[in-house]
Write an enzyme that holds these catalytic residues in place. Structure first.
Site, PDB file in Angstrom:
ATOM      1  N   HIS A   1      -1.322  11.262  -2.057  1.00  0.00           N
ATOM      2  CA  HIS A   1      -2.599  10.774  -1.539  1.00  0.00           C
ATOM      3  C   HIS A   1      -3.595  11.905  -1.296  1.00  0.00           C
ATOM      4  O   HIS A   1      -4.736  11.857  -1.754  1.00  0.00           O
ATOM      5  CB  HIS A   1      -2.361  10.005  -0.233  1.00  0.00           C
ATOM      6  CG  HIS A   1      -3.632   9.467   0.356  1.00  0.00           C
ATOM      7  ND1 HIS A   1      -4.447  10.215   1.188  1.00  0.00           N
ATOM      8  CD2 HIS A   1      -4.251   8.270   0.219  1.00  0.00           C
ATOM      9  CE1 HIS A   1      -5.496   9.491   1.534  1.00  0.00           C
ATOM     10  NE2 HIS A   1      -5.408   8.315   0.962  1.00  0.00           N
TER      11      HIS A   1
ATOM     12  N   HIS B   1       0.834  -1.211   0.000  1.00  0.00           N
ATOM     13  CA  HIS B   1       0.000   0.000   0.000  1.00  0.00           C
ATOM     14  C   HIS B   1       0.865   1.257   0.000  1.00  0.00           C
ATOM     15  O   HIS B   1       1.759   1.392   0.844  1.00  0.00           O
ATOM     16  CB  HIS B   1      -0.863  -0.032   1.271  1.00  0.00           C
ATOM     17  CG  HIS B   1      -1.873   1.055   1.367  1.00  0.00           C
ATOM     18  ND1 HIS B   1      -2.064   1.766   2.538  1.00  0.00           N
ATOM     19  CD2 HIS B   1      -2.768   1.546   0.480  1.00  0.00           C
ATOM     20  CE1 HIS B   1      -3.049   2.632   2.358  1.00  0.00           C
ATOM     21  NE2 HIS B   1      -3.484   2.530   1.113  1.00  0.00           N
TER      22      HIS B   1
END
Ligand code: G3P
Ligand code: MG
Length: 250
Positions: free
Chosen positions: A59, A17
């Protein structure tokens, strides 16, 4: 429901991730290198557009948390973004780590025969533009021998745009809460997979997806026992931060 054949799934069962979870600054080349040092061969990362339309990794909507910059991430050109420090916030050893372009990350992955799970993460209002631009960039920049990068997004608009410009790239619909009509959404968007928050999944949901001809992956599983349960239920891949604790050899 009539069973449909499952699409090919040439991806590892474990996907790191944001590159390497929390062990390195997320969404950087350093993170992918660290994930690879633990044996991981597939990487999820978040992609959005700069002010001048270049695909890069980040992100958040803003630069504040993970870089030395401030404000909306799409307010700066990629030339300006590339000057920022995206490593010091994490730890001094990563000081000076740059915000990478999508092209730089894909070069690294291709050179190492690694797989990519490209999360299209548009800044608000740029969903269609981002979906289309990222898909075109992946299509042109990948050209690798390995499996095609998987595109995923919470934004159905971005997935529709990606499908329009690069229908051959596999797509997964990301969901945080599983909507009642999730199968219809996968069908409408031409997705090959459901990519769900793991807390939403049951053995029945996975079996229903498989019977409908869809693969299932989930995020973010950091507990080995939970990972084993999901594998026992037949999950195709899980996305994890715990690259140091969940063995890539599963
Ligand atoms: O792509 C799966 C996962 O990364 C979605 O959540 O917020 O970590 O991008 P987030
Ligand atoms: Mg993500």
């Amino acid at each position: 429901m009539s069973n449909r054949p499952l699409p090919p799934w040439p991806y590892p069962r474990l996907i790191a991730h944001r590159g390497a979870g929390k062990l390195a600054p997320e969404n950087t080349l350093a993170a992918c290198r660290l994930g690879a040092s633990f044996g991981y061969t597939a990487f999820e990362f978040d992609v959005k557009l700069s002010a001048d339309g270049k695909s890069f990794l980040l992100h958040d909507e803003t630069l504040d948390r993970t870089t030395s910059g401030r404000g909306r991430a799409d307010a700066l050109s990629f030339g300006e973004l590339a000057q920022l420090d995206a490593g010091s916030w994490h730890s001094p050893g990563f000081a000076g780590e740059p915000l990478p372009s999508l092209a730089a990350i894909l070069r690294f992955l291709k050179a190492n025969d690694f797989a990519a799970n490209v999360e299209i993460k548009p800044t608000p209002g740029r969903e269609w533009e981002t979906g289309a631009a990222v898909a075109i960039d992946v299509k042109h920049q990948w050209q690798g021998q390995g499996p095609l990068p998987m595109l995923s997004s919470f934004s159905e608009t971005a997935l529709e745009a990606a499908r329009r410009v690069a229908p051959e790239l596999p797509r997964a619909l990301l969901v945080n809460a599983l909507p009642g009509d999730w199968l219809e959404r996968l069908e409408r968007l031409g997705c090959v997979a459901l990519d769900s928050n793991h807390r939403e999944l049951t053995e029945e949901v996975i079996a229903t997806a498989h019977a409908g001809g869809y693969r299932v992956l989930c995020y973010t599983v950091n507990d080995s026992e939970r990972a084993q349960t999901l594998f026992d239920w037949g999950i195709d891949s899980i996305i994890t931060d715990a690259v140091d604790r969940i063995s890539s050899a599963r």
